[in-house]
Scaffold this motif. Structure first.
Motif, short mmCIF file in Angstrom:
data_model
loop_
_atom_site.label_atom_id
_atom_site.label_comp_id
_atom_site.label_asym_id
_atom_site.label_seq_id
_atom_site.Cartn_x
_atom_site.Cartn_y
_atom_site.Cartn_z
N GLN A 61 -7.54 -3.66 0.54
CA GLN A 61 -6.37 -2.91 0.33
C GLN A 61 -6.44 -1.69 -0.39
O GLN A 61 -5.88 -0.58 0.20
CB GLN A 61 -5.26 -3.99 -0.06
CG GLN A 61 -4.86 -5.06 0.71
CD GLN A 61 -3.91 -6.07 -0.08
OE1 GLN A 61 -3.23 -5.93 -0.96
NE2 GLN A 61 -4.07 -7.27 0.19
N SER A 62 -7.05 -1.65 -1.50
CA SER A 62 -7.28 -0.47 -2.16
C SER A 62 -8.04 0.53 -1.77
O SER A 62 -7.72 1.76 -1.65
CB SER A 62 -7.70 -0.78 -3.89
OG SER A 62 -8.92 -1.22 -3.46
N GLU A 63 -8.91 0.00 -0.93
CA GLU A 63 -9.91 1.09 0.01
C GLU A 63 -8.94 1.73 1.04
O GLU A 63 -9.21 2.88 1.30
CB GLU A 63 -11.23 0.47 0.57
CG GLU A 63 -12.08 1.59 1.06
CD GLU A 63 -13.22 0.57 1.54
OE1 GLU A 63 -14.37 1.37 2.08
OE2 GLU A 63 -13.39 -0.65 1.67
N ALA A 64 -8.27 1.02 1.70
CA ALA A 64 -7.51 1.43 2.60
C ALA A 64 -6.34 2.44 2.31
O ALA A 64 -6.08 3.48 2.87
CB ALA A 64 -6.80 0.41 3.46
N SER A 65 -5.79 2.27 0.85
CA SER A 65 -4.74 3.05 0.44
C SER A 65 -5.17 4.31 -0.28
O SER A 65 -4.55 5.08 -0.65
CB SER A 65 -3.77 2.24 -0.57
OG SER A 65 -4.52 1.93 -1.59
N ALA A 69 0.79 -1.11 -0.06
CA ALA A 69 0.02 -0.05 -0.20
C ALA A 69 0.83 1.30 -0.04
O ALA A 69 0.41 2.40 -0.56
CB ALA A 69 -0.97 -0.03 1.29
N LYS A 70 2.07 1.10 0.47
CA LYS A 70 2.79 2.46 0.55
C LYS A 70 3.20 2.89 -0.78
O LYS A 70 3.33 4.03 -1.17
CB LYS A 70 4.10 2.16 1.45
CG LYS A 70 3.94 1.76 2.87
CD LYS A 70 5.19 1.51 3.59
CE LYS A 70 5.01 1.45 4.88
NZ LYS A 70 4.65 2.71 5.97
N TYR A 71 3.42 1.89 -1.67
CA TYR A 71 3.68 2.18 -3.09
C TYR A 71 2.60 2.78 -3.88
O TYR A 71 2.79 3.52 -4.74
CB TYR A 71 4.39 1.01 -4.06
CG TYR A 71 5.57 0.46 -3.45
CD1 TYR A 71 6.79 0.84 -3.74
CD2 TYR A 71 5.49 -0.68 -2.28
CE1 TYR A 71 7.94 0.50 -3.45
CE2 TYR A 71 6.74 -0.85 -1.79
CZ TYR A 71 7.90 -0.51 -2.15
OH TYR A 71 8.97 -0.96 -1.69
N ALA A 72 1.41 2.36 -3.45
CA ALA A 72 0.02 2.95 -4.12
C ALA A 72 -0.38 4.24 -3.28
O ALA A 72 -1.43 4.60 -3.96
CB ALA A 72 -1.02 1.82 -3.94
N SER A 73 0.25 4.78 -2.38
CA SER A 73 -0.17 6.04 -1.87
C SER A 73 -0.20 7.25 -2.97
O SER A 73 0.58 7.25 -3.65
CB SER A 73 0.64 6.20 -0.63
OG SER A 73 1.86 6.87 -0.92
N ALA A 74 -1.19 7.98 -2.71
CA ALA A 74 -1.13 9.28 -3.45
C ALA A 74 -0.02 10.21 -3.47
O ALA A 74 0.12 10.78 -4.43
CB ALA A 74 -2.37 10.00 -2.96
#
Length: 559
Positions: free
Chosen positions: A319-323, A283-288
């Motif tokens: 996971q996508s909702e959390a990130s 998720a860290k890589y997918a952050s805005a």
């Protein structure tokens, strides 16, 4: 929906276009060869723009097209801001971007930041400059061990097998996590960081819409001595402080990149190839604040099994909702056995999968591989995937139902993984990189005017584009219709599971009333009155056949 309206929909300037895009991966050297030299090229892509538009994709992702000695299929980059002269010129690239944009198709390119080619000007300068030079500081050079430095600094192994250190003429050693021709960069060096910002702007200024980041989790490293042994390295948790994998400080790099992406309107996108230990790490890589999206590879290692699919889908949507990102769905790419073949091989049943191993064990296409079942399951899995919220990444040739090619002799193979072992053992990755068949006849099935750089089997004739385009029951026709309907039906990024009363049948609903039903089992499943609402896929009476998927939509939704 008319072709004009589809183009208008795909050409929107919405900054969030990537969240539910269908992205088609092109391996340029194996897509289309315009000059007949046996290697696919950029003009070849331009010649097939109509095909890509007719397919209905939102974007193409180009694997590396940069100057390269092809020690690793183009992932050994000698110049990040140019086109390999065997593939074309920068002017050809500009024409390709213009042609794709003219059909409403965005362009994503591969960036390979962990390592360069050993032919890169920086590395050649480092070799010439010698010990202690500023040029060597851009890479990871160390003195050896042993009485005269004749042993490598550590006993670490590269991903492709063999030592991860290579000795140069003056006795020093350089680190390479992959092939010896791919020396790792030193991402503590300000020149390295600044040069990649220049590269991102270079391609963005040429109209590139986004970037796929190769091994995004490997860039930063802590090689403070004493270095651990290989056995000690394997025991270090990947929690952000590992010496060479998924370090927290890599996100400082991507925060810089995000600032560059946001200089453009709409902002440039990025997706990370990050093989990490937990969903939280991914998720860290997918952050805005970072790359914005990260690949979810979970389906690449899953059997054709309802329980596995449901768990993976539910976990990744959470996971996508959390990130705050959207998830990605992938069934095939340039690094793995094609899913039409995987699904025809014996189930993994939780065993670790390595590229080629199961294929070799099964004896290739003539033994142990149920090709008909594999293709049937692949079509079902693809329709399920395209019905999910999030973006779908498709690999060239899967829309034709291509199987993995095993009929490649050792002397014809190109993948370093085949020769060196390592993580990609067995047959390596050449079998999914064989050039596409465009016509049922010709020396390379329409790929070019001469022989292709990897041998194409005779059975490719049955999967050629000109054969499948005229067959409404073909896999190509299924993909075209699925992508067309998907554009119409796509709604927000959520779904609701609907119980079916059978553990081998999955059903979910999207908020607008679009339902997807997949029968993973070998017995038909009765849809009842819902069979009348099927808009894609086939039913027999009211029954969903074995190993198949249908889409159901309310009357008028497709009007």
């Amino acid at each position: 929906m008319t072709d004009a309206l589809l183009t208008e929909t795909r050409s929107t300037t919405d900054a969030a276009w990537w969240r539910q895009a269908a992205v088609y991966q092109i391996y340029p050297r194996s897509f289309a060869d315009a000059n007949g030299d046996g290697i696919g090229d950029v003009p070849g892509i331009v010649s097939r723009v109509d095909y890509l538009a007719d397919l209905g994709i939102d974007a193409v992702w180009l694997s590396p097209f940069y100057p390269s000695a092809l020690a690793d299929g183009g992932y050994d980059v000698a110049d990040y801001r140019n086109v390999d002269p065997r593939l074309g010129t920068l002017e050809d690239f500009d024409r390709m971007v213009e042609a794709l944009h003219g059909r409403g198709i965005r362009v994503v390119v591969d960036i390979v930041p962990n390592h360069t080619s050993n032919l890169h000007a920086w590395f050649q300068e480092a070799l010439a400059a010698g010990r202690g030079s500023a040029a060597r500081e851009r890479y990871i050079f160390r003195e050896g061990t042993g009485e005269n430095g004749e042993q490598p600094p550590t006993d670490w192994e590269s991903v492709f097998g063999g030592p991860a250190w290579e000795r140069v003429a003056d006795g020093q050693w350089y680190f390479h996590n992959f092939a010896t021709e791919q020396p790792d960069l030193n991402w503590d060096h300000p020149e390295v960081r600044e040069d990649f910002l220049t590269t991102l702007r270079f391609w963005s200024d040429r109209g590139v819409d986004g970037f796929r980041i190769d091994v995004a989790h490997m860039l930063t490293k802590d090689l403070t001595e004493p270095l651990p042994s290989r056995a000690e390295l394997d025991l270090i948790p990947q929690d952000g402080k590992h010496p060479i994998l998924d370090r927290d400080d890599v996100h400082e790099v991507y925060a810089e990149w995000r600032r560059v992406f946001n200089e453009y309107d709409p902002p440039r996108t990025a997706v990370a190839e990050a093989w990490v230990s937990t969903p939280e790490r991914r998720a860290k890589y997918a952050s805005a604040e970072g790359l914005g999206q990260a690949f979810n590879f979970d389906l690449l290692v899953a059997d054709f099994d309802a329980t596995q699919f449901r768990t993976i889908i539910a976990d990744n949507l959470a996971q996508s909702e959390a990130s705050g990102s959207s998830t990605t769905w992938v069934l095939s790419n340039h690094d793995v056995t094609r899913h039409a073949t995987r699904y025809g091989l014996p189930a993994l049943d939780g065993r670790p999968v390595k590229q080629g191993t199961e294929w070799v064990a099964a004896g290739g296409p003539a033994e142990g591989n149920d090709r008909e079942q594999g293709l049937r399951r692949a079509r079902a899995a693809t329709l399920l995937l395209l019905g999910l919220p999030g973006s779908a990444y498709l690999y060239q040739g899967e829309e034709l139902g291509l199987q993995e090619v095993a009929e490649i002799t050792p002397e014809q193979r190109q993948d370093p993984a085949f020769f060196r072992g390592g993580e990609f053992d067995g047959l390596g990755r050449d079998g999914c990189r064989v050039p596409l068949p465009w016509t049922a006849s010709g020396s390379s099935f329409g790929f070019g005017t001469g022989d292709a750089h990897l041998p194409q089997p005779a059975w490719f004739a049955d999967f050629a584009v000109d054969v499948e385009a005229g067959d409404p029951t073909s896999t190509l026709s299924l993909y075209r219709e699925a992508l067309r309907v998907r554009h119409v039906l796509q709604s927000d990024e959520s779904l609701e599971w609907i119980e079916t009363g059978r553990p081998d049948v999955l059903r979910f609903a999207r908020p607008n009333g679009w339902h997807v039903v997949t029968n993973f089992g070998t017995e038909p499943f009765d849809l009842g009155a819902d069979a009348a609402g099927v808009v894609l896929g086939a039913v027999e009476g009211s029954a969903l056949p074995r190993e198949s998927t249908v889409w159901i939509a309310p009357a008028g939704l497709l009007a």
